[in-house]
Design a protein around this motif. Sequence first.
Motif, PDB file in Angstrom:
ATOM      1  N   ALA B 141     -57.879 -21.278  40.873  1.00 25.67           N
ATOM      2  CA  ALA B 141     -59.060 -20.447  41.125  1.00 25.67           C
ATOM      3  C   ALA B 141     -58.666 -19.003  41.369  1.00 25.67           C
ATOM      4  CB  ALA B 141     -59.817 -20.987  42.327  1.00 25.67           C
ATOM      5  N   PRO B 142     -59.464 -18.067  40.852  1.00 29.55           N
ATOM      6  CA  PRO B 142     -59.159 -16.659  41.098  1.00 29.55           C
ATOM      7  C   PRO B 142     -59.373 -16.264  42.552  1.00 29.55           C
ATOM      8  CG  PRO B 142     -61.155 -16.884  39.765  1.00 29.55           C
ATOM      9  CD  PRO B 142     -60.607 -18.249  39.949  1.00 29.55           C
ATOM     10  N   SER B 143     -60.166 -17.050  43.256  1.00 29.78           N
ATOM     11  CA  SER B 143     -60.442 -16.721  44.653  1.00 29.78           C
ATOM     12  C   SER B 143     -59.458 -17.439  45.559  1.00 29.78           C
ATOM     13  CB  SER B 143     -61.873 -17.144  44.995  1.00 29.78           C
ATOM     14  OG  SER B 143     -61.984 -17.400  46.370  1.00 29.78           O
ATOM     15  N   ILE B 197     -58.239 -10.149  46.063  1.00 29.38           N
ATOM     16  CA  ILE B 197     -56.799 -10.098  46.285  1.00 29.38           C
ATOM     17  C   ILE B 197     -56.161 -11.047  45.268  1.00 29.38           C
ATOM     18  CG2 ILE B 197     -56.928 -11.865  48.102  1.00 29.38           C
ATOM     19  CD1 ILE B 197     -54.545 -10.339  49.437  1.00 29.38           C
ATOM     20  N   ASN B 198     -55.010 -10.678  44.791  1.00 27.43           N
ATOM     21  CA  ASN B 198     -54.295 -11.505  43.815  1.00 27.43           C
ATOM     22  C   ASN B 198     -53.583 -12.630  44.563  1.00 27.43           C
ATOM     23  OD1 ASN B 198     -52.524 -12.605  41.985  1.00 27.43           O
ATOM     24  ND2 ASN B 198     -51.327 -10.717  41.707  1.00 27.43           N
ATOM     25  N   PRO B 199     -53.951 -13.877  44.301  1.00 34.12           N
ATOM     26  CA  PRO B 199     -53.344 -14.982  45.054  1.00 34.12           C
ATOM     27  C   PRO B 199     -51.819 -15.020  44.931  1.00 34.12           C
ATOM     28  CG  PRO B 199     -55.242 -15.753  43.828  1.00 34.12           C
ATOM     29  CD  PRO B 199     -54.993 -14.341  43.382  1.00 34.12           C
ATOM     30  N   ASN B 200     -51.296 -14.531  43.818  1.00 33.91           N
ATOM     31  CA  ASN B 200     -49.845 -14.583  43.636  1.00 33.91           C
ATOM     32  C   ASN B 200     -49.093 -13.632  44.569  1.00 33.91           C
ATOM     33  OD1 ASN B 200     -50.085 -16.445  41.553  1.00 33.91           O
ATOM     34  ND2 ASN B 200     -50.479 -14.800  40.079  1.00 33.91           N
ATOM     35  N   ASP B 201     -49.813 -12.693  45.153  1.00 29.05           N
ATOM     36  CA  ASP B 201     -49.166 -11.747  46.060  1.00 29.05           C
ATOM     37  C   ASP B 201     -49.013 -12.299  47.471  1.00 29.05           C
ATOM     38  OD1 ASP B 201     -48.844  -9.764  44.217  1.00 29.05           O
ATOM     39  OD2 ASP B 201     -50.667  -8.666  44.755  1.00 29.05           O
ATOM     40  N   PHE B 356     -43.192  -4.750  44.130  1.00 33.99           N
ATOM     41  CA  PHE B 356     -44.282  -4.275  43.269  1.00 33.99           C
ATOM     42  C   PHE B 356     -44.842  -5.467  42.529  1.00 33.99           C
ATOM     43  CE2 PHE B 356     -40.935  -1.053  43.164  1.00 33.99           C
ATOM     44  CZ  PHE B 356     -41.624   0.053  43.633  1.00 33.99           C
ATOM     45  N   SER B 357     -46.115  -5.472  42.317  1.00 32.30           N
ATOM     46  CA  SER B 357     -46.636  -6.515  41.445  1.00 32.30           C
ATOM     47  C   SER B 357     -47.866  -6.017  40.723  1.00 32.30           C
ATOM     48  CB  SER B 357     -46.978  -7.766  42.247  1.00 32.30           C
ATOM     49  OG  SER B 357     -48.012  -7.482  43.145  1.00 32.30           O
ATOM     50  N   GLY B 358     -48.079  -6.620  39.588  1.00 34.72           N
ATOM     51  CA  GLY B 358     -49.276  -6.323  38.814  1.00 34.72           C
ATOM     52  C   GLY B 358     -49.814  -7.622  38.256  1.00 34.72           C
ATOM     53  N   ASN B 359     -51.127  -7.728  38.179  1.00 40.48           N
ATOM     54  CA  ASN B 359     -51.712  -8.976  37.716  1.00 40.48           C
ATOM     55  C   ASN B 359     -52.948  -8.650  36.900  1.00 40.48           C
ATOM     56  OD1 ASN B 359     -53.926 -11.153  38.216  1.00 40.48           O
ATOM     57  ND2 ASN B 359     -52.004 -12.219  38.613  1.00 40.48           N
ATOM     58  N   TYR B 360     -53.121  -9.397  35.811  1.00 36.96           N
ATOM     59  CA  TYR B 360     -54.320  -9.223  34.999  1.00 36.96           C
ATOM     60  C   TYR B 360     -54.901 -10.596  34.728  1.00 36.96           C
ATOM     61  CZ  TYR B 360     -57.175  -8.604  30.831  1.00 36.96           C
ATOM     62  OH  TYR B 360     -58.202  -8.637  29.930  1.00 36.96           O
ATOM     63  N   LEU B 361     -56.154 -10.745  35.081  1.00 39.57           N
ATOM     64  CA  LEU B 361     -56.838 -12.019  34.865  1.00 39.57           C
ATOM     65  C   LEU B 361     -58.065 -11.750  34.010  1.00 39.57           C
ATOM     66  CD1 LEU B 361     -57.522 -15.020  35.648  1.00 39.57           C
ATOM     67  CD2 LEU B 361     -58.816 -14.057  37.542  1.00 39.57           C
ATOM     68  N   ASP B 362     -58.234 -12.555  32.999  1.00 36.78           N
ATOM     69  CA  ASP B 362     -59.397 -12.419  32.123  1.00 36.78           C
ATOM     70  C   ASP B 362     -59.992 -13.801  31.971  1.00 36.78           C
ATOM     71  OD1 ASP B 362     -61.211 -12.204  30.084  1.00 36.78           O
ATOM     72  OD2 ASP B 362     -59.939 -10.970  28.797  1.00 36.78           O
ATOM     73  N   GLU B 363     -61.161 -13.999  32.564  1.00 34.27           N
ATOM     74  CA  GLU B 363     -61.767 -15.325  32.567  1.00 34.27           C
ATOM     75  C   GLU B 363     -63.149 -15.274  31.946  1.00 34.27           C
ATOM     76  OE1 GLU B 363     -62.045 -17.174  36.449  1.00 34.27           O
ATOM     77  OE2 GLU B 363     -63.249 -18.815  35.683  1.00 34.27           O
ATOM     78  N   HIS B 369     -71.641 -15.131  26.852  1.00 32.42           N
ATOM     79  CA  HIS B 369     -71.793 -13.723  27.255  1.00 32.42           C
ATOM     80  C   HIS B 369     -71.491 -13.466  28.727  1.00 32.42           C
ATOM     81  CE1 HIS B 369     -73.503 -13.207  23.329  1.00 32.42           C
ATOM     82  NE2 HIS B 369     -74.549 -13.936  23.604  1.00 32.42           N
ATOM     83  N   THR B 370     -70.616 -14.260  29.309  1.00 29.81           N
ATOM     84  CA  THR B 370     -70.212 -13.957  30.689  1.00 29.81           C
ATOM     85  C   THR B 370     -68.689 -13.813  30.734  1.00 29.81           C
ATOM     86  OG1 THR B 370     -70.046 -16.313  31.253  1.00 29.81           O
ATOM     87  CG2 THR B 370     -72.138 -15.215  31.733  1.00 29.81           C
ATOM     88  N   ASN B 371     -68.247 -12.903  31.533  1.00 33.31           N
ATOM     89  CA  ASN B 371     -66.814 -12.642  31.584  1.00 33.31           C
ATOM     90  C   ASN B 371     -66.456 -11.941  32.886  1.00 33.31           C
ATOM     91  OD1 ASN B 371     -64.525 -10.409  30.885  1.00 33.31           O
ATOM     92  ND2 ASN B 371     -64.117 -12.341  29.865  1.00 33.31           N
ATOM     93  N   PHE B 372     -65.263 -12.272  33.353  1.00 31.11           N
ATOM     94  CA  PHE B 372     -64.759 -11.681  34.595  1.00 31.11           C
ATOM     95  C   PHE B 372     -63.328 -11.218  34.350  1.00 31.11           C
ATOM     96  CE2 PHE B 372     -62.218 -12.336  38.449  1.00 31.11           C
ATOM     97  CZ  PHE B 372     -62.957 -11.682  39.412  1.00 31.11           C
ATOM     98  N   LYS B 373     -63.074  -9.970  34.707  1.00 26.47           N
ATOM     99  CA  LYS B 373     -61.706  -9.458  34.566  1.00 26.47           C
ATOM    100  C   LYS B 373     -61.273  -8.876  35.904  1.00 26.47           C
ATOM    101  CE  LYS B 373     -61.770  -8.071  29.709  1.00 26.47           C
ATOM    102  NZ  LYS B 373     -63.197  -8.401  29.407  1.00 26.47           N
ATOM    103  N   ARG B 374     -60.008  -9.117  36.216  1.00 24.75           N
ATOM    104  CA  ARG B 374     -59.499  -8.529  37.452  1.00 24.75           C
ATOM    105  C   ARG B 374     -58.120  -7.927  37.194  1.00 24.75           C
ATOM    106  NH1 ARG B 374     -58.726 -12.659  42.013  1.00 24.75           N
ATOM    107  NH2 ARG B 374     -56.897 -13.166  40.768  1.00 24.75           N
ATOM    108  N   TYR B 375     -57.974  -6.717  37.602  1.00 18.91           N
ATOM    109  CA  TYR B 375     -56.683  -6.034  37.513  1.00 18.91           C
ATOM    110  C   TYR B 375     -56.250  -5.778  38.948  1.00 18.91           C
ATOM    111  CZ  TYR B 375     -58.745  -4.800  32.972  1.00 18.91           C
ATOM    112  OH  TYR B 375     -59.365  -4.826  31.750  1.00 18.91           O
ATOM    113  N   SER B 376     -55.039  -6.186  39.284  1.00 16.28           N
ATOM    114  CA  SER B 376     -54.622  -5.868  40.652  1.00 16.28           C
ATOM    115  C   SER B 376     -53.185  -5.361  40.661  1.00 16.28           C
ATOM    116  CB  SER B 376     -54.796  -7.077  41.569  1.00 16.28           C
ATOM    117  OG  SER B 376     -53.968  -8.114  41.158  1.00 16.28           O
ATOM    118  N   PHE B 377     -52.963  -4.453  41.555  1.00 15.14           N
ATOM    119  CA  PHE B 377     -51.649  -3.831  41.701  1.00 15.14           C
ATOM    120  C   PHE B 377     -51.308  -3.815  43.175  1.00 15.14           C
ATOM    121  CE2 PHE B 377     -53.978  -1.945  38.251  1.00 15.14           C
ATOM    122  CZ  PHE B 377     -53.112  -2.141  37.185  1.00 15.14           C
ATOM    123  N   ARG B 378     -50.050  -4.024  43.476  1.00 13.48           N
ATOM    124  CA  ARG B 378     -49.659  -3.981  44.882  1.00 13.48           C
ATOM    125  C   ARG B 378     -48.286  -3.351  45.006  1.00 13.48           C
ATOM    126  NH1 ARG B 378     -50.346  -5.806  49.868  1.00 13.48           N
ATOM    127  NH2 ARG B 378     -52.381  -6.692  49.391  1.00 13.48           N
TER     128      ARG B 378
END
Lengths: 593, 1075
Positions: B141-143, B197-201, B356-363, B369-378
Amino acid sequence: MALTLIVAIINSCSEDFLTKTPMGSTSENVFYDQKGIDALLVGTYAMVTGSSLWQVSWGASIQNWTYGSVASDDAYKGSEITDQPTVNEIERWEVMTNNNYPADKWRLNIGMGIDRANKTLRIINTTEEQGTIDAATANKFRAEVRFLRGLFNFESWLVFGNYIPILTEEIEDPTQVSNENPEGAVLNHIISDLQFAWENLPETQAQPGRATKYAAMALAARAYLQELDYAKAKPLLDNIINSGKYSLMDNFIDNFNIATNNNKESIFEIQANVNDIDQSLNAEMGIGLNWPHGSDIGMCCGFHQPSQTLVNAYKVDENGLPMFDTYNNVDLKNDQGIASTETFVPDEHPVDPRLDWTVSRRGIPYKDWGINRGRDWIRNQPEGGPYMPAAKPFFKKSERYSLSTTTGWQTGINANNYRYLRYSHVLLWRAEIAAFDGELELARTYINMIRDRAGNDVVMGKVLIYELPPEVYPWGEEGDVDWDQPAANYNIGLYDAFASKEEAMRAAQWEQRLEFATEGRRFFDLRRWDELPGGMRVDMAATLHAFRDADARIRQFMVSPGPAVFSEGDKFMPIPQGQLDLQPGVLKQRPGY
Amino acid sequence: MENKLVRGFLPYFVFAVIMAFSTGAWAQQKTISGTVTDDTGSPLPGVTVVVQGTTTGTVTNVDGVFQVEVPESANVLVFSYIGMLRQVVEIGSQTTINVTMRPDVIGVDEVVVVGYGTRLKEELTGAVSSVSEEALQVSNAPSVMSRLQGQVSGVTITSANRPGGDATIRIRGIGTINDPNPLYIIDGVPAGPGNNINPNDIESISILKDASSAAIYGTRGANGVVIITTKRGRANQAPSINFSVKTGVTQASNQYDMLNTKEYADAVWLSLKNRNMELSHAQYGTGPNPVIPDYILPAGAKMGEVDENNYSFYDNLIFRANKEGTDWYDEIYRNGIIQEYDLSVRGGGQNSTYSFSGNYLDEDGFIIHTNFKRYSFRMNSEAKFNDWFKAGESLQVVYIDEYGTLGDNSEGTVISQAYRAQPIIPVYDIAGNFAGSRAPTMGNAANPVSVAYRARNNNGKYVRILGNAFAEITFMEGLTLRSLFGYNWGQWNFKGYNIPNPEFSEPQLVNGMWADSNYSLQWNWSNTLNYNAVFDRIHRLNVVLGTEAIENTYQSLNASRRNYFSEDPLYMQLDSGESNRDNSGNGSEWSLFSVFGRVNYDLMGKYFFEVTARRDGSSRFSADNRYGIFPAASAAWAISEEDFMAGTGNWLDMLKLRLGWGMSGNDRIGNYNSYSTFRSDAYRSSYALDGSNTSAISGFMPSTLGNEDVTWETTETFNVGLDGTFLDNSLSASIDVWQRNTSDMLYRLPLPQVMGDATPPFVNIAEMENKGFDFELGYANTARDGDFRYSVKATVSRYKNEVTKLGGEADDYFTGQFERQKEYTRVAVGHAFPEFFGYKVEGIFQTEAEAAAWPAAMGADGTYNQPGHFKFSNVDTTPELIDTNDDGVGDTEVQVINSADRTFIGSPHPDFTGGLNIDLGYGNFDLNMFFYGSYGNDIINYVTRWIDYGQFNGGLSKDALYKSWGSPHLSSNEDAKLPMLDYNDISQEPSSAFVEDGSFLRLKTLRLGYTVPQSFLNRAQIKSLGLYVQVTNVFTLTKYDGLDPELNSSGVSMGLDRGAWPTPRQVMFGVNLGL
């Protein structure tokens, strides 16, 4: 050292840091001057539209389309059986104490209207005591506010009867005010407010929306009429008539057109405006459901469809006079169950021309929207009947989006004012009193004035084909519609003479039925006429049951699954259960609920 | 409150003093010495050396050397050090013992982040759960909050299923009728929950579940605290680069079982027969059997009757009938693609670390016609300047970009329009424009495909910048001052489009655009002084003193216009709209200033004590009620360390009893409760006095009533916990039993309307109680010489919620959720928050006689009662006086069924929720299974009011035709599941007929992983390479008939299913690469 630092931080943190005041609102003391009072007065006026965005709406409508019209023989709920199911209870006289419609009526008039009026009155008092305004100015404001408080109390009284708390600006704790009142107390309270108003208000106002002396008199007269106190109503009505300030418009339909808002016939209008703010709901949202649904016009949501009994009431005899006793024996032909593309030959029986301004039926032009195409223009004919939602509050196609809302989903909301009190009311009420008093000629004069005007103007456009094309008009051959001919066989005659008080009273009552149909009045009129003595009485239960049985010819709702029964306890709405729960021991439920 | 505080503290204090003096006598001594090193041979200073079962011990010096006097009788020495495996050494006859400590593989678990500090797990006295990085990777889950589901006990989590959807989290029941969300702290900064927040961080998450651990957060801690710590580099760590990719497919897992066109027409005929109405319909003709038309607009037309050349857009639309029936779910569902890329670099030198981390999620959503994108940097870094000063920072930037209509669980969403649309409506008309309910008798559903399509450019953009800068000064050994400045800035922008929908029965024909924008800006500054000391080797003391200031500002701005010349989304800006120039906006602020302290005292590693207090000052309360003190105390006893437990050493590793008590507060009641205000409102206080048709004059109205006496609500918690590990640490178990009492609960005491319509103020009057237990059990072991690894971890949570007081009367209640004029939930004294409210259905009347004998229902003078209708329970048997002779006075007593017969008919609260994690490993393969379940909760399947009962003439379920009373498809009406299909609104009253068992057990994830053997990787200089395939939502066992028993609805609408996005099924492939 660390401790010193912490102590320093604590001390440096002043109370200022922890003081945050609200944004975008203000406290009471800014209103203690003329400008402030007027701002609160405008806020009090705002409640006469009978709606307050989504907080309260259809149940609070000042047009009383549910209690005054759907509960009577004027109209059906319309729409579909499962939409707004709590209106089914009202239509079938089976209202439960937790029905949200009367709860809205209570909330708007008592919780919002009367409360705003009382708060404004208190602020007027404070401001006057402070010497910021003089006594004359204060009284002028008071008169307007008390007119409005009289109106809100009157509206509550119409629906809930005497079981409403009498709340004034002097009362410290409104939660302790009982709703069990001595006989006549509510009416006296309403009249005392309206009397102060007529004694202190000007005859005319620069702004047409403001209350005048005659508005207060007319409303007081209506209040007296509810109690059949003809003697007290009579001088008020005569005053208005003799003032010479008002006269009938040339055409009946002028009372229902946006172009003729605030005309010479108007005594007090509920002002409507659209498109200045987001949802355009300063026009009445309370009737926001009562527009054509789907198909070619497509708004929302097809409620408040006139009844067959009402349509039949417009039938006239060869003299153009009502068929008092036989009108409902046979239905004026309708297209219930007939497809729009199937053949339907309209009835040639003569009718009062006001029918087609009040009710839109198949094959008759509907304002400038084209020819009514029957079943395809109805949301659900088996459940709502063959007629379009009540036509009077509607607007013209040419006014769409300039004078109707461009936002939201109740897209029929428009700038058509509701003529709450008008000269035709005054004339017919005075005619009713004259009939009761045996002034037969006076009654005849006023009734004939109304009938004479009604004949001035009829719906034009005779449809010459009986099988309508599938498209919205204009269609087909040139000449399918003859615009030089009246749309139907119209006839309206004047009364030559009344033989008796009873006959005069019947004519006065019938005239009100036809002139004010679907305007949320019929139920309350039936309720008072039920109390008239002797041959003048109209038996309310019998009238409603006759309507129920006659209209079962086209629609099963009132008889299925079993026949709906109107009884004495159904004359008023229950006190909202939620309010009883909040004021236990103080508020009492009406007997019979 | 002060007295209560003293009474609460006293027993613990006395207990502490007694324990402190209860040290034993000493026997004859001998001396043992040695050196402790780590596995690289470097000496380890600070290692604790104790004689097992005693307090006798020492600590190694800087050279790792120790010397300890032990009793002659002592035979075992225990060596322990944070992050290392405990070593147990038989003394025998040795006088020199050299020990090599090995790192504990689960070492990070041993340090638990708590409020303003850390504790060793074994030192914990409160109820704190921590979640490791590995546990967070079980879910996709992205959350982050969704990922906690089932991983910790005492926490109930329901996830939303729309792309990027957030979860609802409740810690130990529902602590308040107000905002019951916990407080979130990310790296010392208060923050919102969720997907920003990016769960991987995340390095770890601590959940402070009881007031003894959360009281240090004062007025904000009452609903628990979730502390998130992000990953940092470690000192002397060579740069490590990790790259991971995953991609897969998401699809809907369920749809309603709807009638096709033929069946629908049959159902219409059945309903007409049921109502004794003429068998005639605008579309299906007149006669004994319905006839499916060729066109629905014009209504009921046959082929050849319509000249399609006359089609003109808007004025003359032509819709052909879909004679087979449109499967609207087929039309709105799709296989969505999910991809995620994550890159992180971490390392550190002697004096500094970096990460440093960067994450890109495209769901994609599984709805078109629904889409969610998240870009996160830490970026987290830290530098040590000298022995006494270090400084560092954390910085996170998250940008979310979402498209389409993402509404969930309401009647207007795409999911709901798909069950509301009739099957005969085609998706498109003869010219390729949308078809819809404009055709007569098609109800009022919007074409769901058109809704999704027209909202495809609706776009939300959300930016959050969150971080901190901190400095630490070490004054002397054990005394450190830390100052942290945190910031949290969020900006939300949304742009939506009104596109005309002429095919709809309630069309909106004027185009328009609206834009919403708001920001919240928050800073916090906390200063903490930390003192650590060990006295006489057996007394460990830790003191934290601190201050914190927080200020938050919020501003919103909304604007819209209508009438656009072009509907190109680039053209549709606020400037280019020609009418209805509307706007609105407002702001608010709050601030908090606090002083707090905590003392921890450990005696001999056996007895642990903690005392906390926080004094908060909040702007949300008037000056006289601004300050409050929140105390807490807790203790723990390591029973296994006692002498009398010496005999259990062969099976028991650790057994610890914890006791805790504390008070914490909740101040989330809006910001300005103490002020009475008036306001101007364009809708509610304006009026066209001047007669204008297009403008109103604005006026004022009462807005709010203030209450200066209000203060925060207080939650008092008691907690007893027992932790144990057994069988050489392979088995671990933990149970907490707790009770939370919320008092002074803020309640907007409903004012009767005679008091006006201004918003009433909150008053401190209500009370609520939660009790329950949290249970965790884990077992891990290996077989076949370590080739086969297996572990099982189970969590079980239970809470029981009860509102014990509202306004002071025993029968106080307030109404909960209304849907279509009907009340479905209610909150009442003696019941949980909320419960379902309505009529009880005893069955369906089978005969006239049965119906006639029953009390009349719903004011309907007995006409409702007839065969095929519901038999509602006569709960309230107080007789009703009715008027039989029509004189307006009641004279005869009868039994009736009316609104007084409504009662509580179900509860959305589960008896238990639980998670089960199973990890199996063989060689380089790993298999993970995660089950989650809920038992004993009910759901109101409100959707059935539409599809089983025909609300609004929309789509109908198979049950409506095949299983309703009187259906020709039933062999006996006794088998009817539903009442007669006659659209009767009384049958649709909220009742037990809508309540279903919401229990379920779901295999939420199944993951198979393969780790590429090191021997292959060495040549390519790759540190690690893992591949996996993961399936979510594999199967669900449930009796619930709706789309998904896992419902994300909270507050008064908890458990009310209005057509929510079902849990998607996702199949994902992933690669993790470490360099």
